[in-house]
Design a protein around this motif. Structure first.
Motif, PDB file in Angstrom:
ATOM      1  N   HIS A  84     -19.341   7.835   0.927  1.00 12.05           N
ATOM      2  CA  HIS A  84     -18.108   7.712   1.709  1.00 12.05           C
ATOM      3  C   HIS A  84     -17.583   6.280   1.768  1.00 12.05           C
ATOM      4  O   HIS A  84     -16.407   6.028   1.495  1.00 12.05           O
ATOM      5  CB  HIS A  84     -18.311   8.252   3.130  1.00 12.05           C
ATOM      6  N   ASP A  85     -18.428   5.329   2.130  1.00 14.46           N
ATOM      7  CA  ASP A  85     -17.966   3.947   2.279  1.00 14.46           C
ATOM      8  C   ASP A  85     -17.484   3.373   0.952  1.00 14.46           C
ATOM      9  O   ASP A  85     -16.467   2.677   0.901  1.00 14.46           O
ATOM     10  CB  ASP A  85     -19.067   3.063   2.868  1.00 14.46           C
ATOM     11  N   ARG A  86     -18.227   3.667  -0.107  1.00 10.81           N
ATOM     12  CA  ARG A  86     -17.825   3.173  -1.430  1.00 10.81           C
ATOM     13  C   ARG A  86     -16.510   3.809  -1.874  1.00 10.81           C
ATOM     14  O   ARG A  86     -15.644   3.138  -2.425  1.00 10.81           O
ATOM     15  CB  ARG A  86     -18.931   3.443  -2.448  1.00 10.81           C
ATOM     16  N   ILE A  87     -16.346   5.111  -1.622  1.00 15.16           N
ATOM     17  CA  ILE A  87     -15.097   5.797  -1.970  1.00 15.16           C
ATOM     18  C   ILE A  87     -13.942   5.162  -1.198  1.00 15.16           C
ATOM     19  O   ILE A  87     -12.885   4.866  -1.759  1.00 15.16           O
ATOM     20  CB  ILE A  87     -15.200   7.307  -1.677  1.00 15.16           C
ATOM     21  N   ALA A  88     -14.152   4.938   0.096  1.00 15.66           N
ATOM     22  CA  ALA A  88     -13.100   4.358   0.938  1.00 15.66           C
ATOM     23  C   ALA A  88     -12.660   2.988   0.445  1.00 15.66           C
ATOM     24  O   ALA A  88     -11.499   2.617   0.579  1.00 15.66           O
ATOM     25  CB  ALA A  88     -13.582   4.266   2.387  1.00 15.66           C
ATOM     26  N   SER A  89     -13.587   2.231  -0.151  1.00 17.13           N
ATOM     27  CA  SER A  89     -13.244   0.879  -0.591  1.00 17.13           C
ATOM     28  C   SER A  89     -12.784   0.808  -2.047  1.00 17.13           C
ATOM     29  O   SER A  89     -12.234  -0.215  -2.452  1.00 17.13           O
ATOM     30  CB  SER A  89     -14.429  -0.065  -0.379  1.00 17.13           C
ATOM     31  N   THR A  90     -12.993   1.863  -2.840  1.00 18.38           N
ATOM     32  CA  THR A  90     -12.635   1.774  -4.261  1.00 18.38           C
ATOM     33  C   THR A  90     -11.585   2.775  -4.716  1.00 18.38           C
ATOM     34  O   THR A  90     -11.053   2.634  -5.816  1.00 18.38           O
ATOM     35  CB  THR A  90     -13.880   1.955  -5.159  1.00 18.38           C
ATOM     36  N   VAL A  91     -11.261   3.770  -3.901  1.00 16.72           N
ATOM     37  CA  VAL A  91     -10.295   4.797  -4.311  1.00 16.72           C
ATOM     38  C   VAL A  91      -9.019   4.657  -3.486  1.00 16.72           C
ATOM     39  O   VAL A  91      -9.035   4.845  -2.270  1.00 16.72           O
ATOM     40  CB  VAL A  91     -10.885   6.224  -4.167  1.00 16.72           C
ATOM     41  N   LEU A  92      -7.919   4.301  -4.159  1.00 24.01           N
ATOM     42  CA  LEU A  92      -6.621   4.218  -3.478  1.00 24.01           C
ATOM     43  C   LEU A  92      -6.064   5.609  -3.200  1.00 24.01           C
ATOM     44  O   LEU A  92      -5.407   5.835  -2.193  1.00 24.01           O
ATOM     45  CB  LEU A  92      -5.612   3.472  -4.346  1.00 24.01           C
ATOM     46  N   GLY A  93      -6.306   6.525  -4.142  1.00 25.05           N
ATOM     47  CA  GLY A  93      -5.776   7.863  -3.958  1.00 25.05           C
ATOM     48  C   GLY A  93      -6.252   8.797  -5.045  1.00 25.05           C
ATOM     49  O   GLY A  93      -6.720   8.367  -6.098  1.00 25.05           O
ATOM     50  N   ILE A  94      -6.127  10.090  -4.749  1.00 29.17           N
ATOM     51  CA  ILE A  94      -6.443  11.128  -5.720  1.00 29.17           C
ATOM     52  C   ILE A  94      -5.276  12.095  -5.734  1.00 29.17           C
ATOM     53  O   ILE A  94      -4.784  12.512  -4.680  1.00 29.17           O
ATOM     54  CB  ILE A  94      -7.747  11.874  -5.381  1.00 29.17           C
ATOM     55  N   VAL A  95      -4.828  12.427  -6.924  1.00 28.73           N
ATOM     56  CA  VAL A  95      -3.758  13.404  -7.077  1.00 28.73           C
ATOM     57  C   VAL A  95      -4.325  14.587  -7.854  1.00 28.73           C
ATOM     58  O   VAL A  95      -4.933  14.422  -8.904  1.00 28.73           O
ATOM     59  CB  VAL A  95      -2.496  12.792  -7.727  1.00 28.73           C
ATOM     60  N   PHE A  96      -4.180  15.753  -7.271  1.00 32.57           N
ATOM     61  CA  PHE A  96      -4.721  16.987  -7.843  1.00 32.57           C
ATOM     62  C   PHE A  96      -3.617  17.721  -8.580  1.00 32.57           C
ATOM     63  O   PHE A  96      -2.549  17.974  -7.999  1.00 32.57           O
ATOM     64  CB  PHE A  96      -5.277  17.884  -6.727  1.00 32.57           C
ATOM     65  N   VAL A  97      -3.860  18.068  -9.842  1.00 33.11           N
ATOM     66  CA  VAL A  97      -2.897  18.833 -10.632  1.00 33.11           C
ATOM     67  C   VAL A  97      -3.350  20.286 -10.613  1.00 33.11           C
ATOM     68  O   VAL A  97      -4.368  20.639 -11.208  1.00 33.11           O
ATOM     69  CB  VAL A  97      -2.809  18.319 -12.087  1.00 33.11           C
ATOM     70  N   ILE A  98      -2.576  21.107  -9.898  1.00 34.32           N
ATOM     71  CA  ILE A  98      -2.913  22.520  -9.720  1.00 34.32           C
ATOM     72  C   ILE A  98      -1.633  23.306  -9.960  1.00 34.32           C
ATOM     73  O   ILE A  98      -0.642  23.100  -9.240  1.00 34.32           O
ATOM     74  CB  ILE A  98      -3.444  22.785  -8.292  1.00 34.32           C
ATOM     75  N   ASP A  99      -1.639  24.197 -10.950  1.00 33.87           N
ATOM     76  CA  ASP A  99      -0.385  24.885 -11.278  1.00 33.87           C
ATOM     77  C   ASP A  99      -0.057  26.055 -10.364  1.00 33.87           C
ATOM     78  O   ASP A  99       1.086  26.465 -10.273  1.00 33.87           O
ATOM     79  CB  ASP A  99      -0.331  25.297 -12.745  1.00 33.87           C
ATOM     80  N   SER A 100      -1.001  26.588  -9.639  1.00 36.35           N
ATOM     81  CA  SER A 100      -0.761  27.723  -8.751  1.00 36.35           C
ATOM     82  C   SER A 100      -0.334  27.248  -7.363  1.00 36.35           C
ATOM     83  O   SER A 100      -1.064  26.502  -6.704  1.00 36.35           O
ATOM     84  CB  SER A 100      -2.030  28.574  -8.626  1.00 36.35           C
ATOM     85  N   ALA A 101       0.828  27.704  -6.917  1.00 41.51           N
ATOM     86  CA  ALA A 101       1.303  27.338  -5.582  1.00 41.51           C
ATOM     87  C   ALA A 101       0.348  27.853  -4.506  1.00 41.51           C
ATOM     88  O   ALA A 101       0.134  27.183  -3.487  1.00 41.51           O
ATOM     89  CB  ALA A 101       2.706  27.889  -5.360  1.00 41.51           C
ATOM     90  N   ILE A 102      -0.257  29.003  -4.729  1.00 40.62           N
ATOM     91  CA  ILE A 102      -1.198  29.570  -3.760  1.00 40.62           C
ATOM     92  C   ILE A 102      -2.435  28.682  -3.646  1.00 40.62           C
ATOM     93  O   ILE A 102      -2.893  28.365  -2.542  1.00 40.62           O
ATOM     94  CB  ILE A 102      -1.574  31.014  -4.138  1.00 40.62           C
ATOM     95  N   VAL A 103      -2.961  28.249  -4.779  1.00 41.69           N
ATOM     96  CA  VAL A 103      -4.151  27.381  -4.760  1.00 41.69           C
ATOM     97  C   VAL A 103      -3.805  26.023  -4.162  1.00 41.69           C
ATOM     98  O   VAL A 103      -4.584  25.454  -3.403  1.00 41.69           O
ATOM     99  CB  VAL A 103      -4.767  27.254  -6.176  1.00 41.69           C
ATOM    100  N   ARG A 104      -2.618  25.502  -4.481  1.00 40.94           N
ATOM    101  CA  ARG A 104      -2.206  24.231  -3.868  1.00 40.94           C
ATOM    102  C   ARG A 104      -2.130  24.374  -2.352  1.00 40.94           C
ATOM    103  O   ARG A 104      -2.536  23.484  -1.609  1.00 40.94           O
ATOM    104  CB  ARG A 104      -0.851  23.756  -4.419  1.00 40.94           C
TER     105      ARG A 104
END
Length: 148
Positions: A84-104
């Motif tokens: 968690h701490d490492r993710i918080a300090s090294t990841v600005l963001g994550i964008v998920f590519v999901i083609d199904s509106a229901i799954v999104r």
């Protein structure tokens, strides 16, 4: 996916545009492949200080069949807790590519409950994901967690 050969039942981590990192899910990856993916993400976040930069990750699920298994979800949750701490300090963001509106929609509900320590977006195309990622890296996108 460009010129790279497609891999069946695999997870590819593509760092050619670092700090924009693309993770492509293909088919139905095994538990072993999922574990290798998490190990690769560990190494990405443990780069030498001179080369470590905050990253934006594109999680592209367009070639994935189904969702990750229960054991893979457990691996992911355990990995996220440990890092968690490492993710918080090294990841600005994550964008998920999901083609199904229901799954999104379902993913949005999960992310409301989970409340990740990074910004995120859910989009339907790789192009939209790359645009979001590049805007995030350039600082022209909101910094509120969950802001898309």
């Amino acid at each position: 996916m460009g010129n790279r050969p497609l891999k069946r039942d695999a997870i590819l981590v593509i760092e050619t545009r670092y700090p924009l990192v693309v993770v492509e899910f293909h088919g139905t990856p095994s538990d072993q492949a999922f574990g290798e993916y998490l190990t690769r993400m560990d190494s990405l976040q443990q780069r030498p200080a001179a080369t470590l930069r905050p990253v934006v990750i594109i999680q592209d699920t367009l070639a994935q069949r189904g969702s990750i298994s229960a054991s893979q979800r457990k691996q992911l949750v355990d990995w996220q807790k440990r890092n968690h701490d490492r993710i918080a300090s090294t990841v600005l963001g994550i964008v998920f590519v999901i083609d199904s509106a229901i799954v999104r929609g379902a993913a949005t509900a999960i992310l409301w409950v989970y409340k990740p320590c990074y910004d995120y977006a859910l989009v339907s195309t790789r192009t939209a994901a790359e645009e979001w990622g590049l805007r995030k890296l350039s600082g022209t996108l909101s910094t509120a967690p969950g802001g898309a």
